[in-house]
Design a protein around this motif. Structure first.
Motif, PDB file in Angstrom:
ATOM      1  N   GLY A 108      36.949  -1.026  68.702  1.00 27.61           N
ATOM      2  CA  GLY A 108      36.189   0.088  68.155  1.00 27.61           C
ATOM      3  C   GLY A 108      34.772   0.131  68.679  1.00 27.61           C
ATOM      4  O   GLY A 108      34.291  -0.812  69.306  1.00 27.61           O
ATOM      5  N   LYS A 109      34.131   1.269  68.411  1.00 24.60           N
ATOM      6  CA  LYS A 109      32.734   1.475  68.803  1.00 24.60           C
ATOM      7  C   LYS A 109      32.091   2.309  67.713  1.00 24.60           C
ATOM      8  O   LYS A 109      32.629   3.333  67.310  1.00 24.60           O
ATOM      9  N   GLU A 110      30.947   1.854  67.235  1.00 27.34           N
ATOM     10  CA  GLU A 110      30.232   2.547  66.157  1.00 27.34           C
ATOM     11  C   GLU A 110      28.785   2.805  66.576  1.00 27.34           C
ATOM     12  O   GLU A 110      28.209   2.035  67.347  1.00 27.34           O
ATOM     13  N   GLY A 111      28.202   3.875  66.052  1.00 30.56           N
ATOM     14  CA  GLY A 111      26.791   4.163  66.262  1.00 30.56           C
ATOM     15  C   GLY A 111      26.458   4.819  67.588  1.00 30.56           C
ATOM     16  O   GLY A 111      25.285   5.005  67.912  1.00 30.56           O
ATOM     17  N   TYR A 112      27.482   5.205  68.335  1.00 27.67           N
ATOM     18  CA  TYR A 112      27.250   5.735  69.686  1.00 27.67           C
ATOM     19  C   TYR A 112      26.473   7.039  69.662  1.00 27.67           C
ATOM     20  O   TYR A 112      25.592   7.246  70.492  1.00 27.67           O
ATOM     21  N   ARG A 113      26.784   7.906  68.741  1.00 26.63           N
ATOM     22  CA  ARG A 113      26.159   9.238  68.724  1.00 26.63           C
ATOM     23  C   ARG A 113      24.645   9.166  68.577  1.00 26.63           C
ATOM     24  O   ARG A 113      23.909   9.831  69.300  1.00 26.63           O
ATOM     25  N   ASP A 114      24.165   8.333  67.656  1.00 26.78           N
ATOM     26  CA  ASP A 114      22.718   8.194  67.479  1.00 26.78           C
ATOM     27  C   ASP A 114      22.108   7.294  68.540  1.00 26.78           C
ATOM     28  O   ASP A 114      20.981   7.522  68.976  1.00 26.78           O
ATOM     29  N   GLY A 115      22.824   6.241  68.908  1.00 29.95           N
ATOM     30  CA  GLY A 115      22.390   5.386  70.012  1.00 29.95           C
ATOM     31  C   GLY A 115      21.323   4.359  69.692  1.00 29.95           C
ATOM     32  O   GLY A 115      20.891   3.629  70.577  1.00 29.95           O
ATOM     33  N   ASN A 116      20.894   4.275  68.442  1.00 28.88           N
ATOM     34  CA  ASN A 116      19.859   3.297  68.111  1.00 28.88           C
ATOM     35  C   ASN A 116      20.424   1.891  67.918  1.00 28.88           C
ATOM     36  O   ASN A 116      19.748   0.904  68.198  1.00 28.88           O
ATOM     37  N   TRP A 117      21.643   1.810  67.395  1.00 27.46           N
ATOM     38  CA  TRP A 117      22.357   0.544  67.245  1.00 27.46           C
ATOM     39  C   TRP A 117      23.822   0.845  67.493  1.00 27.46           C
ATOM     40  O   TRP A 117      24.485   1.481  66.679  1.00 27.46           O
ATOM     41  N   ILE A 118      24.317   0.427  68.628  1.00 26.07           N
ATOM     42  CA  ILE A 118      25.716   0.646  68.978  1.00 26.07           C
ATOM     43  C   ILE A 118      26.441  -0.690  68.880  1.00 26.07           C
ATOM     44  O   ILE A 118      25.983  -1.697  69.425  1.00 26.07           O
ATOM     45  N   LEU A 119      27.551  -0.682  68.188  1.00 24.51           N
ATOM     46  CA  LEU A 119      28.376  -1.871  68.046  1.00 24.51           C
ATOM     47  C   LEU A 119      29.673  -1.622  68.805  1.00 24.51           C
ATOM     48  O   LEU A 119      30.339  -0.617  68.575  1.00 24.51           O
ATOM     49  N   VAL A 120      30.009  -2.538  69.721  1.00 28.57           N
ATOM     50  CA  VAL A 120      31.270  -2.476  70.451  1.00 28.57           C
ATOM     51  C   VAL A 120      32.081  -3.697  70.031  1.00 28.57           C
ATOM     52  O   VAL A 120      31.664  -4.832  70.271  1.00 28.57           O
ATOM     53  N   ASP A 121      33.223  -3.461  69.399  1.00 28.90           N
ATOM     54  CA  ASP A 121      34.063  -4.529  68.867  1.00 28.90           C
ATOM     55  C   ASP A 121      35.150  -4.884  69.866  1.00 28.90           C
ATOM     56  O   ASP A 121      36.052  -4.079  70.128  1.00 28.90           O
ATOM     57  N   LEU A 122      35.050  -6.100  70.413  1.00 24.30           N
ATOM     58  CA  LEU A 122      36.045  -6.597  71.359  1.00 24.30           C
ATOM     59  C   LEU A 122      36.883  -7.709  70.725  1.00 24.30           C
ATOM     60  O   LEU A 122      37.421  -8.561  71.418  1.00 24.30           O
ATOM     61  N   GLY A 123      36.973  -7.692  69.414  1.00 24.86           N
ATOM     62  CA  GLY A 123      37.764  -8.694  68.715  1.00 24.86           C
ATOM     63  C   GLY A 123      36.975  -9.966  68.492  1.00 24.86           C
ATOM     64  O   GLY A 123      36.246 -10.086  67.515  1.00 24.86           O
ATOM     65  N   ASP A 124      37.091 -10.904  69.410  1.00 23.39           N
ATOM     66  CA  ASP A 124      36.384 -12.175  69.259  1.00 23.39           C
ATOM     67  C   ASP A 124      34.930 -12.105  69.696  1.00 23.39           C
ATOM     68  O   ASP A 124      34.167 -13.039  69.479  1.00 23.39           O
ATOM     69  N   ILE A 125      34.547 -11.002  70.313  1.00 21.79           N
ATOM     70  CA  ILE A 125      33.151 -10.773  70.715  1.00 21.79           C
ATOM     71  C   ILE A 125      32.733  -9.407  70.181  1.00 21.79           C
ATOM     72  O   ILE A 125      33.438  -8.415  70.381  1.00 21.79           O
ATOM     73  N   ILE A 126      31.601  -9.366  69.497  1.00 14.11           N
ATOM     74  CA  ILE A 126      31.030  -8.094  69.064  1.00 14.11           C
ATOM     75  C   ILE A 126      29.712  -7.899  69.799  1.00 14.11           C
ATOM     76  O   ILE A 126      28.847  -8.773  69.779  1.00 14.11           O
ATOM     77  N   VAL A 127      29.602  -6.773  70.476  1.00 10.44           N
ATOM     78  CA  VAL A 127      28.414  -6.455  71.263  1.00 10.44           C
ATOM     79  C   VAL A 127      27.548  -5.504  70.441  1.00 10.44           C
ATOM     80  O   VAL A 127      28.029  -4.481  69.947  1.00 10.44           O
ATOM     81  N   HIS A 128      26.275  -5.870  70.282  1.00  4.70           N
ATOM     82  CA  HIS A 128      25.295  -5.042  69.585  1.00  4.70           C
ATOM     83  C   HIS A 128      24.271  -4.579  70.621  1.00  4.70           C
ATOM     84  O   HIS A 128      23.639  -5.411  71.266  1.00  4.70           O
ATOM     85  N   VAL A 129      24.112  -3.276  70.769  1.00  4.35           N
ATOM     86  CA  VAL A 129      23.134  -2.732  71.711  1.00  4.35           C
ATOM     87  C   VAL A 129      22.133  -1.909  70.896  1.00  4.35           C
ATOM     88  O   VAL A 129      22.506  -0.950  70.227  1.00  4.35           O
TER      89      VAL A 129
END
Length: 106
Positions: free
Chosen positions: A66-87
């Protein structure tokens, strides 16, 4: 796992993310094993970084849950299961300060 983390870090670096940190989470502490945290200067740059992470994940057959927060772009979370990417944008990264909340930077 190190190879997956390196792929994610390289994807962030490709889009000139700043202050990339990898935090190993303790067992039972979160739903993932690692957080990768990166900063983009603007919402457009954070979206570009998230897009690159998604592209690299797809090309390397990593689970993209999953991916959350993309539309606003201030905090985007990309869920790769065992790794969660916060941008984050700089302001949001400073405000939420995930590095302080989670331990064991690697």
């Amino acid at each position: 796992m190190k190879d997956k983390i390196n792929l994610i870090k390289e994807a962030c670096e490709e889009k000139i993310a700043k202050d990339i940190e990898v935090i190993e989470l303790e067992n039972g502490q979160a739903l993932a094993d690692y957080f990768v945290i990166a900063t983009g200067n603007t919402a457009n740059q954070t979206q570009s970084i998230a897009d690159e992470v998604e592209k690299i994940a797809t090309e390397n057959n990593l689970d993209l849950l999953g991916k959350e927060g993309y539309r606003d772009g201030n905090w985007i979370l990309v869920d790769l299961g065992d790794i969660i990417v916060h941008v984050f944008t700089p302001e949001f990264r400073e405000y939420y300060d995930l590095e302080r909340l989670w331990s064991k930077k690697i």
